[in-house]
Structures are given as structure tokens and as C-alpha cells.
Design an enzyme around this catalytic site. Structure first.
Site, PDB file in Angstrom:
ATOM      1  N   ASP A  12       0.841  -1.191   0.000  1.00  0.00           N
ATOM      2  CA  ASP A  12       0.000   0.000   0.000  1.00  0.00           C
ATOM      3  C   ASP A  12       0.876   1.241   0.000  1.00  0.00           C
ATOM      4  O   ASP A  12       2.094   1.161  -0.232  1.00  0.00           O
ATOM      5  CB  ASP A  12      -0.919  -0.013   1.233  1.00  0.00           C
ATOM      6  CG  ASP A  12      -2.274   0.623   0.962  1.00  0.00           C
ATOM      7  OD1 ASP A  12      -2.307   1.834   0.666  1.00  0.00           O
ATOM      8  OD2 ASP A  12      -3.293  -0.081   1.035  1.00  0.00           O
ATOM      9  N   HIS A  23      -3.002   5.691   4.153  1.00  0.00           N
ATOM     10  CA  HIS A  23      -3.940   4.793   3.488  1.00  0.00           C
ATOM     11  C   HIS A  23      -3.668   3.337   3.854  1.00  0.00           C
ATOM     12  O   HIS A  23      -4.592   2.551   4.084  1.00  0.00           O
ATOM     13  CB  HIS A  23      -3.848   4.984   1.974  1.00  0.00           C
ATOM     14  CG  HIS A  23      -4.873   4.229   1.192  1.00  0.00           C
ATOM     15  ND1 HIS A  23      -4.619   2.990   0.626  1.00  0.00           N
ATOM     16  CD2 HIS A  23      -6.146   4.527   0.870  1.00  0.00           C
ATOM     17  CE1 HIS A  23      -5.695   2.572  -0.012  1.00  0.00           C
ATOM     18  NE2 HIS A  23      -6.643   3.480   0.110  1.00  0.00           N
ATOM     19  N   SER A  48     -10.763  -0.238  -1.571  1.00  0.00           N
ATOM     20  CA  SER A  48      -9.573  -0.299  -0.723  1.00  0.00           C
ATOM     21  C   SER A  48      -9.845  -1.003   0.591  1.00  0.00           C
ATOM     22  O   SER A  48      -8.958  -1.658   1.146  1.00  0.00           O
ATOM     23  CB  SER A  48      -9.071   1.117  -0.398  1.00  0.00           C
ATOM     24  OG  SER A  48      -8.396   1.694  -1.471  1.00  0.00           O
TER      25      SER A  48
END
Length: 553
Positions: free
Chosen positions: A191, A231, A409
């Protein structure tokens, strides 16, 4: 694009990690001024000091055991790049970033003049993509998450709080109830950054119990991943968080490898190269499940962007890497993309790879989230493969609070945790069997579509299928002529010849092929122009013969 026995494993992984970084530190020493980054493809691995008969030279013991358990041989593809070639690239003036075992390639930074010299070297095959992977245009990326603080709820029997909806939707509450929380499983999260992951309270057990076994930042060539973008932290929390009455991840007792491959302020094919290096690293340290909430379609430099026709599972660099990752015995779970209400509309790489689980997003009630990318790929395969909650997902924030977010996601790590717990519950399965079981557990497996694929997976339904793997499994079923037909036959040994014959209802032979059974054998059907309906697949191996009904979509 952001779309989010223990002691033995720890010791072998740590040793291999130190060796890996030592090799990298030797490889990347160079002060050459450069203007672009290129993935240089090499002709061969001739005269390599490494051997497939000595995999411990370049793979951890855990990685070797994962292959052995699944009857997956160590191949020439697994050998590291020949160090002599790397030395000659350095001598030609290139700055070495990372080598790729799988593609037999080296990411270099070089001026135009140096690149011209490199391309004349006799062992150089050419350039992947035929130009620089890095983009010179920088643009801010809009966040894909909408965060809001949650009110505290009354404790339920399992203390899930509001996260119980996303957990129950895929049957993970039953998985937990049966005692499977990911113990002993190793998950790699690829990620952007994992800012404050080592400080937030909802991940405290992960660090106090030393279950983060390795970290690496492929963007900055360093081990630190706990700053910058958050994230990755949010995606990680959907698997690993533990906060009573608010959030429990789907495999919150698993161990993790945290890898930063995404460049936060730009979008280029260089990020796909980083994804490749991250997947190879995950393989080498013995990861079981990859969870990646990243996707690639269009880039800052529009001339480098993919087209819909490129989403064939074979063209994009990250898709090629993801497919190879599945062939090393890892379960690969990737986000399908958030393009459903945008001009692109379709899934993004690497979710188009044939053997990965591409995850779309649904609401709490099981309806497609408006942003979730559509299938199919241009060759008509079923994609996305599965869906999970991706709208209003309860997750952890870099501030230490619990909030909510939207995106495939966050649907992706929910399913990755399910895959880890399911594999823990059924350790006799191969990675391909885990993937197939989860697909077949989908709520609409018999009637897949381009919005939800095979639907919402479920732990109990997948577990019911696990027993069938001691006998014979043919998938996908229903099938199409654009999909490889996979055969797993528990009654026969590896390296055994197997012959497949497809017959219609009238008994006419339409197709015949043979292969060597390796635990998972894939047959590619030619274009037979078959009508939709029922057919028979006959499989013969030695004195064993089985016929199964297969349905052409």
C-alpha cells in the site's frame, strides 16, 4: 492509485530479511546523475551462482515450505538476477534500484547516454514498456475515504461494535467463533504509507506481540513505513485492529509484513514496478496472503496510460506480477477499483490477473456501491471475483480514533483476512484451492455478473466446499472459453500425466488435451464456439477415470 509455529517463522523471516537488505545495500550504491527509471530486461540467468536445488540461498525457509506443501517446484524464474549482470550495469553508469527475480530484470536510473550504452550490452534484452517508468508530472490525488467519528455502542457478545456488520456479512463472526483469527498466518499489505501504525491504540497488540515481522519502503529504499501516507494504515486496520465495542479486524491475530510501494503525490508505471518488487519480497519471506488496495489504469502522463483492452491480465506490469505471485503459492487479494461512476468505469490492474481475487464494494445491505468498478475484462472473464462491504467501512485512523471510509480499498482487506482465517481453518488446502473455495462461496456463484462477480463470500459456505478437495474439483463451473479450466484432483499424485476430454450431450469429442498434474493443472480451451449449455469433461490418469458435468455460460 490507492483503491487499502510463530517463533520459527519470526526467526527465519528475520534472518532472510537481513540477508535481503544486505544484498540490496550492496546493489544500490551509485552516485550517477540520472533522468529516468527503466526496467531493463535481461536475456537469461546463465552462469548464475544460484541454483533451484539450493533455494535456501534466496528464499526463506517459510517460503520454501509453502511451496513444498503445495507441490510447487522452485523454478529458474525464482532465481535472483545474475550478480555479474548487475555489476556490469553499474559499470556502465546505471544506478541500481531493485532487481526482479520473476521478470529477470533490473530497475535502473540512467541518463539517455547511459541507457544507450546499457542497451548495447550483450545480456540486455530490452526495456519493459520501452521507455521510462517514472512520470515527470505531479498531481495531488484526491482521498478515497470519507472519515467520521463513530459514537460508542453497547458491547455485543463479541465486542465488534459497528464493525459487526462488515464482519458478519462475510461470515467472519462464525470464523472467529470457531477459533480462527489468523494465528500463524502471514499477510503482506502492499500500500501507501502506514503512518502512526506503530503508535495507534487499536494496533497495540500487533506490536506488543511482535507480529509485524518485516517492513520495507520501496519508494524511499528504507525500512521505515510509519510516516507519510496513512492509506495503508486504514487498510491494515480492517484486518488487524482490536478495539472493544468499535472495531475488530477480520484476521486480527495474524502476523504481517508491511510494504510501501505507492508514491503518494504522483501516478506512474514506476509504482507498478514497486508493486512487483513488493510481491517478490513477500514471496521470499514466506507470506501466505497478499492484500493490496492499489490499482492502475491511467497515469499523470496520459501517453503512458492503459486502455480498457490492456486489462487482459497479461499486459499491465502489476498484473503480470500478481499472476506470478499466485503461482508461487500465495493467495493474492486486490482491489477491483473505484471507477464505477467515472469515465474509466472498469476494473483496474492488477485485479484483471486471472488467478487473483479482485474485490468490489457493496453497501451494508449488499448492493453495489456506486463507485465500485465494473467487469468484465475485455476477454469476458468474471471480474470482480467477489465483493465485501466497501461503503461505510469501520476502520482505524492515524489519529488513533475509529472512523469510517469508502472504497474497494477497504473491502479488500476484509476479504484478505477472511482468506487468512479460512486457510488457517483448512491448512490442507493449496492457495489455488483457497481462492476457488472463496469464489464458489459467493452469494451468486451460479449466476455471476459484471457488478458483483460471484457475490459476497462466506466462511461457512467455503468451509463446506473444503472437503471436496480430497477428490476432484474443476473450476470455474460454469465456464467460458475465455477462462482457463483448472483441475485439482486429490486422488492422484503430483507429476502424474492427466488427459482431459470435453464431450457434448451427443457424445462427440470436441476437444482433448494432456498435461502433467502438479497439484493444480490449468487447461486453456481453444475457441470452440460452444453454445451455452451442459457438457461433460472426462479426466483420465493411470487407472483413474472421472467424468464431471460442466456448464458453458
Amino acid at each position: 492509485m490507492r483503491v487499502s509455529n510463530k517463533s520459527t517463522a519470526t526467526t527465519s523471516t528475520a534472518v532472510h530479511t537481513r540477508i535481503w537488505f544486505l544484498l540490496l545495500s550492496i546493489l544500490i550504491q551509485s552516485n550517477c546523475f540520472s533522468q529516468g527509471k527503466y526496467l531493463v530486461l535481461l536475456n537469461d540467468k546463465a552462469n548464475s551462482p544460484y541454483s533451484v536445488n539450493k533455494p535456501e540461498q534466496f528464499l526463506s525457509q517459510r517460503s520454501i515450505l509453502r511451496r513444498q506443501k503445495q507441490n510447487i517446484p522452485v523454478r529458474e524464474r525464482d532465481l535472483p538476477v545474475n550478480p555479474a549482470y548487475i555489476t556490469q550495469l553499474q559499470q556502465a553508469g546505471a544506478k541500481i534500484w531493485f532487481p526482479s527475480r520473476w521478470l529477470n530484470a533490473v530497475l535502473v536510473e540512467a541518463t539517455d547516454a547511459t541507457l544507450a550504452t546499457i542497451q548495447k550490452l550483450p545480456f540486455v534484452k530490452g526495456l519493459d514498456f520501452s521507455r521510462s517508468l517514472s512520470s515527470r508530472r505531479i498531481s495531488a490525488e484526491a482521498t478515497l475515504t470519507t472519515i467520521s467519528k463513530l459514537a460508542k455502542v453497547e458491547q455485543d457478545s463479541l465486542a465488534y461494535g459497528d464493525s459487526k456488520f462488515q464482519v458478519e456479512q462475510i461470515g467472519v463472526d462464525n470464523m472467529h467463533r470457531q477459533g480462527y483469527h489468523g494465528e500463524g498466518m502471514l499477510i503482506a499489505v502492499l500500500d501507501a504509507g502506514f503512518r502512526n501504525a506503530n503508535q495507534v491504540p487499536f494496533l497495540k497488540p500487533l506490536f506488543s506481540e511482535s507480529r509485524v515481522l518485516a517492513t520495507y519502503n520501496f519508494v524511499r529504499k528504507e525500512t521505515s513505513v510509519y510516516e507519510g501516507d496513512d492509506h495503508g494504515l486504514q487498510a491494515l486496520s480492517a484486518i488487524a485492529a482490536t478495539t472493544d465495542n468499535q472495531l475488530y479486524g477480520t484476521a486480527y491475530k495474524a502476523s504481517f509484513v508491511l510494504l510501501c510501494t505507492e508514491i503518494g503525490n504522483s501516478e506512474s508505471r514506476l509504482e507498478e514496478a514497486n508493486w512487483l518488487f513488493g510481491a517478490e519480497y513477500a514471496d521470499s519471506v514466506g507470506v501466505d496472503v497478499i492484500s493490496s488496495s492499489l490499482g492502475y489504469s491511467t497515469f499523470d502522463d496520459a501517453s503512458t496510460s492503459y486502455t480498457y483492452q490492456d486489462m487482459d491480465g497479461k499486459t499491465a506490469l502489476s498484473s503480470r506480477a500478481a499472476q506470478i505471485a499466485t503461482e508461487t503459492g500465495m493467495v493474492v487479494v486486490v482491489a477491483a477499483g473505484n471507477e464505477g461512476n467515472k469515465p474509466w468505469r472498469y476494473i483496474t490492474a492488477p485485479s484483471d490477473a486471472v488467478s487473483v481475487l479482485a474485490i468490489g464494494a457493496v453497501t451494508q445491505t449488499g448492493q453495489r456501491a456506486s463507485f465500485s468498478s465494473f467487469g468484465p475484462p475485455p476477454d469476458g472473464r468474471v471480474k470482480p471475483d467477489l465483493v465485501a462491504r466497501g461503503q461505510g467501512v469501520v476502520l482505524g485512523l492515524a489519529s488513533g480514533l475509529i472512523g469510517t471510509g469508502n472504497g474497494t480499498s477497504f473491502a479488500t482487506p476484509l476479504v484478505a483476512g477472511l482468506a487468512a482465517g479460512f486457510w488457517q481453518a483448512h491448512p490442507q488446502l493449496t492457495a489455488a484451492q483457497v481462492t476457488a473455495s472463496l469464489r464458489q462461496s459467493g452469494s451468486q456463484y451460479s449466476t455471476p455478473n459484471d457488478e458483483l462477480g460471484y457475490g459476497i463470500p462466506n466462511f461457512e459456505r467455503a468451509s463446506a466446499l473444503a472437503a471436496t478437495y480430497s477428490q476432484l474439483l474443476v473450476y470455474p463451473n460454469p465456464f467460458s472459453e475465455t477462462e482457463p479450466l483448472a483441475v485439482q484432483w486429490g486422488e492422484i499424485a503430483a507429476n502424474t500425466p492427466i488427459e482431459a476430454t470435453l464431450i457434448n450431450l451427443a457424445g462427440r469429442v470436441l476437444w482433448r488435451n494432456s498435461a502433467t498434474y502438479s497439484g493444480l493443472t490449468t487447461f486453456v480451451l481453444p475457441n470452440l464456439n460452444l453454445s451455452a449449455g451442459l457438457y461433460f469433461l472426462t479426466l483420465v490418469s493411470g487407472d483413474k477415470k472421472r467424468t464431471v458435468k460442466v456448464i458453458k455460460r
